[in-house]
Design an enzyme around this catalytic site. Sequence first.
Site, short mmCIF file in Angstrom:
data_model
loop_
_atom_site.label_atom_id
_atom_site.label_comp_id
_atom_site.label_asym_id
_atom_site.label_seq_id
_atom_site.Cartn_x
_atom_site.Cartn_y
_atom_site.Cartn_z
CG ASP A 137 -18.64 -8.28 -33.22
OD1 ASP A 137 -18.72 -9.47 -33.04
OD2 ASP A 137 -18.67 -7.68 -32.29
CD GLU A 162 -12.65 -8.24 -32.48
OE1 GLU A 162 -11.68 -7.78 -32.87
OE2 GLU A 162 -13.47 -7.53 -33.51
#
Length: 349
Positions: free
Chosen positions: A41, A106
Amino acid sequence: MIERLEPLGFQVERMTFGDVSNLWARRGSQPPLLTFAGHTDVVPAGPLDRWTTPPFEPTIGGNALYGRGAADMKGSLAAMIVATERFLQTRPAHRGSLAFLITSDEEGDAVDGTSRVIEVLQHRKENIDWCLVGEPSSTATTGDVIRNGRRGSLNATLQVLGTQGHVAYPELADNPIHRALGALASLVQERWDEGNAFFPPTSLQISNVQAGTGATNVTPEVLEALFNIRFSSETTADALRSCCEAILDRHALRYRLEWRLSGEPFLTEPGTLTQAAIRVIKQRMGFAPQLSTSGGTSDGRFIAPTGAQVLELGPCNATIHMVDEHVELVDLARLTDIYEGLLLELLPA
């Protein structure tokens, strides 16, 4: 990543928790277990018209690869894969086991990502011995800085309560701005600890203060302040909470205070993984890396408490989260060489 790992003999598990997709891929069943960890991400691109190239179309410009996540941290993931492919060409019967722990959560809440995968692994008694996190740790050139720990991060939302009123009649109101000023100054000036050989002193930073109705002749009812404490291993989150609340109480405030702990500090002291990283970087790059615990938080905070030795080693971080994020092509090649060297050092045939 799965398409590249499965032909190499990795047993791949997709682990989905809530809306978060995670990947655990392992080759081998014997210890020691070396794990590459990272995230797919990214943060939002920001204003698209300010990007030189489309942020989600990887583009080579000059000597660099441009795109959101090029440095933080898709470049590291690519280097991990290529290094693994090269390693297995010459060491198909390597010792121990090799794994990938990849999350897509994250940069976000980090609730259903690495922490949940670690819970599953711990329940199955799969213990990671060494973990390389691909966070962009470097400053001037790849490998010049490796992170062997991170500070803890404690977030707070403080509401100082007052009574709204007319500025001409302060005796009938209770201005929370006036009340809060001294307390906020005391929080900022507090000396929490002196740090230690690995961590700088604990630091509190106020990130936002809001109050008021927008009118100049009205005192507000509430002041809200956001602050963050980055703390060393010389203190604890509980001790910091208690100290902050004692300071606020000394200033006789009426307040509400909400805490959110992002992560405890962790440290990998010099050992097998650190020594191997220093040797490989010296061999491949010609200099010794600096060990550092600076920067923000990372998913290493979920892995280190299991007893694993954790290092963060990735490309330069000069453009991460910025418009026109990019990574130098030569740095991707260097990072791949370093990762391959670590595999050869730690999991020889």
